[in-house]
Design a protein around this motif. Sequence first.
Motif, PDB file in Angstrom:
ATOM      1  N   GLU A 204       0.821  -1.205   0.000  1.00  0.00           N
ATOM      2  CA  GLU A 204       0.000   0.000   0.000  1.00  0.00           C
ATOM      3  C   GLU A 204       0.860   1.262   0.000  1.00  0.00           C
ATOM      4  O   GLU A 204       0.580   2.225  -0.718  1.00  0.00           O
ATOM      5  N   GLN A 205       1.944   1.256   0.833  1.00  0.00           N
ATOM      6  CA  GLN A 205       2.844   2.412   0.850  1.00  0.00           C
ATOM      7  C   GLN A 205       3.623   2.538  -0.471  1.00  0.00           C
ATOM      8  O   GLN A 205       3.809   3.642  -0.996  1.00  0.00           O
ATOM      9  N   LEU A 206       4.076   1.408  -1.012  1.00  0.00           N
ATOM     10  CA  LEU A 206       4.800   1.456  -2.281  1.00  0.00           C
ATOM     11  C   LEU A 206       3.911   1.993  -3.392  1.00  0.00           C
ATOM     12  O   LEU A 206       4.358   2.762  -4.258  1.00  0.00           O
ATOM     13  N   TYR A 207       2.653   1.592  -3.381  1.00  0.00           N
ATOM     14  CA  TYR A 207       1.698   2.081  -4.373  1.00  0.00           C
ATOM     15  C   TYR A 207       1.491   3.593  -4.234  1.00  0.00           C
ATOM     16  O   TYR A 207       1.397   4.310  -5.242  1.00  0.00           O
ATOM     17  N   ALA A 208       1.448   4.091  -2.995  1.00  0.00           N
ATOM     18  CA  ALA A 208       1.289   5.534  -2.776  1.00  0.00           C
ATOM     19  C   ALA A 208       2.440   6.307  -3.409  1.00  0.00           C
ATOM     20  O   ALA A 208       2.230   7.347  -4.055  1.00  0.00           O
ATOM     21  N   TYR A 209       3.662   5.799  -3.265  1.00  0.00           N
ATOM     22  CA  TYR A 209       4.815   6.499  -3.837  1.00  0.00           C
ATOM     23  C   TYR A 209       4.877   6.330  -5.352  1.00  0.00           C
ATOM     24  O   TYR A 209       5.287   7.264  -6.066  1.00  0.00           O
ATOM     25  N   ALA A 210       4.485   5.177  -5.873  1.00  0.00           N
ATOM     26  CA  ALA A 210       4.445   5.001  -7.327  1.00  0.00           C
ATOM     27  C   ALA A 210       3.448   5.972  -7.947  1.00  0.00           C
ATOM     28  O   ALA A 210       3.724   6.607  -8.976  1.00  0.00           O
ATOM     29  N   SER A 211       2.287   6.124  -7.324  1.00  0.00           N
ATOM     30  CA  SER A 211       1.277   7.067  -7.812  1.00  0.00           C
ATOM     31  C   SER A 211       1.792   8.494  -7.740  1.00  0.00           C
ATOM     32  O   SER A 211       1.549   9.310  -8.649  1.00  0.00           O
ATOM     33  N   TRP A 212       2.493   8.813  -6.670  1.00  0.00           N
ATOM     34  CA  TRP A 212       3.062  10.163  -6.512  1.00  0.00           C
ATOM     35  C   TRP A 212       4.053  10.456  -7.637  1.00  0.00           C
ATOM     36  O   TRP A 212       4.025  11.539  -8.241  1.00  0.00           O
ATOM     37  N   LEU A 213       4.934   9.498  -7.946  1.00  0.00           N
ATOM     38  CA  LEU A 213       5.914   9.712  -9.011  1.00  0.00           C
ATOM     39  C   LEU A 213       5.249   9.890 -10.371  1.00  0.00           C
ATOM     40  O   LEU A 213       5.649  10.744 -11.163  1.00  0.00           O
ATOM     41  N   LEU A 214       4.213   9.110 -10.632  1.00  0.00           N
ATOM     42  CA  LEU A 214       3.608   9.119 -11.965  1.00  0.00           C
ATOM     43  C   LEU A 214       2.629  10.264 -12.176  1.00  0.00           C
ATOM     44  O   LEU A 214       2.537  10.811 -13.280  1.00  0.00           O
ATOM     45  N   ASP A 215       1.889  10.644 -11.139  1.00  0.00           N
ATOM     46  CA  ASP A 215       0.741  11.531 -11.341  1.00  0.00           C
ATOM     47  C   ASP A 215       0.796  12.876 -10.617  1.00  0.00           C
ATOM     48  O   ASP A 215      -0.006  13.752 -10.931  1.00  0.00           O
ATOM     49  N   SER A 216       1.687  13.049  -9.646  1.00  0.00           N
ATOM     50  CA  SER A 216       1.659  14.305  -8.881  1.00  0.00           C
ATOM     51  C   SER A 216       2.604  15.343  -9.480  1.00  0.00           C
ATOM     52  O   SER A 216       3.558  15.011 -10.187  1.00  0.00           O
ATOM     53  N   VAL A 217       2.341  16.607  -9.162  1.00  0.00           N
ATOM     54  CA  VAL A 217       3.214  17.692  -9.614  1.00  0.00           C
ATOM     55  C   VAL A 217       4.612  17.506  -9.041  1.00  0.00           C
ATOM     56  O   VAL A 217       5.624  17.626  -9.736  1.00  0.00           O
ATOM     57  N   GLY A 218       4.693  17.187  -7.739  1.00  0.00           N
ATOM     58  CA  GLY A 218       5.989  17.022  -7.102  1.00  0.00           C
ATOM     59  C   GLY A 218       6.762  15.836  -7.666  1.00  0.00           C
ATOM     60  O   GLY A 218       7.971  15.933  -7.908  1.00  0.00           O
ATOM     61  N   GLY A 219       6.071  14.704  -7.889  1.00  0.00           N
ATOM     62  CA  GLY A 219       6.736  13.535  -8.438  1.00  0.00           C
ATOM     63  C   GLY A 219       7.238  13.759  -9.852  1.00  0.00           C
ATOM     64  O   GLY A 219       8.362  13.376 -10.199  1.00  0.00           O
ATOM     65  N   ARG A 220       6.427  14.402 -10.678  1.00  0.00           N
ATOM     66  CA  ARG A 220       6.856  14.663 -12.057  1.00  0.00           C
ATOM     67  C   ARG A 220       8.012  15.659 -12.101  1.00  0.00           C
ATOM     68  O   ARG A 220       8.919  15.536 -12.917  1.00  0.00           O
ATOM     69  N   ALA A 221       7.980  16.657 -11.206  1.00  0.00           N
ATOM     70  CA  ALA A 221       9.083  17.622 -11.160  1.00  0.00           C
ATOM     71  C   ALA A 221      10.378  16.932 -10.751  1.00  0.00           C
ATOM     72  O   ALA A 221      11.456  17.223 -11.283  1.00  0.00           O
ATOM     73  N   LEU A 222      10.276  15.995  -9.808  1.00  0.00           N
ATOM     74  CA  LEU A 222      11.458  15.253  -9.372  1.00  0.00           C
ATOM     75  C   LEU A 222      12.047  14.454 -10.532  1.00  0.00           C
ATOM     76  O   LEU A 222      13.254  14.505 -10.795  1.00  0.00           O
ATOM     77  N   LEU A 223      11.210  13.720 -11.256  1.00  0.00           N
ATOM     78  CA  LEU A 223      11.702  12.906 -12.363  1.00  0.00           C
ATOM     79  C   LEU A 223      12.273  13.768 -13.489  1.00  0.00           C
ATOM     80  O   LEU A 223      13.243  13.387 -14.143  1.00  0.00           O
TER      81      LEU A 223
END
Length: 290
Positions: A204-223
Motif C-alpha cells: 500500500e505504501q509502495l503504491y502511494a509512492y508510485a502514484s506520486w511519481l507518476l501523477d503528482s506535480v511534485g513527483g513529475r518535477a522530481l523525475l
Amino acid sequence: MEPPPTLQQDKSTTWILVIVAVVVAGGLAWWLWPQRAGSAPAAVETTAAPASDATQIPAPASTEPAPSADAGDTDPWATAISELPDFSWPPQRAEAGAARQTLIAELAPLDSEPGGRGLYERLSATAVELAANPPLTGENRDPEVLWSNVLHLSRVLGKRRTMELASLLSAPGADSEALAAASYTWLLTRAAAKDPAERTINLEQLYAYASWLLDSVGGRALLARRLPKYEALAEFYALLTVDLARRENLSSRGTDPRPHFARCRQLIETQQLAHRQAYLTALDQVESRW
C-alpha cells in the motif's frame, strides 16, 4: 464598508495558490536535484546519518556495465527483472531474507563501513520513515495538499538526507541497474521481513509512492530533474508497482498507468541500459494487462 469577497475572488485566490505552487515545484526541483547534464556530482556523506538513509551519488559513465546484446541470456539480473511482473504477493520470509542479503552485497562497495551494513541500516531507516509518511491524495482539489506533495521528500527527510538518497544509484563503483533492482525487490519483500519496523513497508505504501511519481506535480518535477536513465528506471518500477497493486485490489488512488507506458518505453529504448530488453519484455507484459 468594503463588499464581502465574492465567490469569483475566492476561486481566483485558489488558482493563484496553485500557480505559485507549480512555480515553486520547479524551483525546488532545481535546488534539490542535479542537472540532467553537466552538473557536478553530489557527494555522499561518509559519516553516520541519523537513523535514516536511502536510495541514489553521480559517477563516471565508465563505472556502468556496457550494454550487451546477450545480457538477458547471461546476467541473473536480467532474469530477475523479467520475472518481476509475475511477483506473487504476499512475499515469503525466505524471499525477504534473500533480498536483504542481496541488497547488502550491492551496497558493500559504496559504504564507508565494512560489509555494507552501515549504509543498509540508514537506507532501511529512511524507507521506514517514508512509509510512515506517504504522499497525500487530492492535490487537484486542495492547493495545500499540492504544496505538501511538492515538498514531500524534503519535508519528511530534510535536504541532506534527500540529497544522499538522490546520489546512491550513481555512486562511483555502483552498478545502478543492479542496485535499483535489488532495492526494488527488497522493498517488495519487506512485508515478510524479520525486522518489525521494516514490515511497515508494504504494498500500500509502495503504491502511494508510485502514484506520486507518476501523477503528482511534485513527483513529475522530481523525475524531470533526473538523468533520463534514472527517470526510465523510476518509471519502470513505478509502473510495476501500480500493476501489482491493482492485481491485489489495493489501487485506492485510481492511478492509471496507460498514459505512461509509451514514455517509459521511449526512455528505456534510448538510454544506455545493460538490461534494456529485459525491461521492455517486462513492460510489455504489464501493459498487456491494461
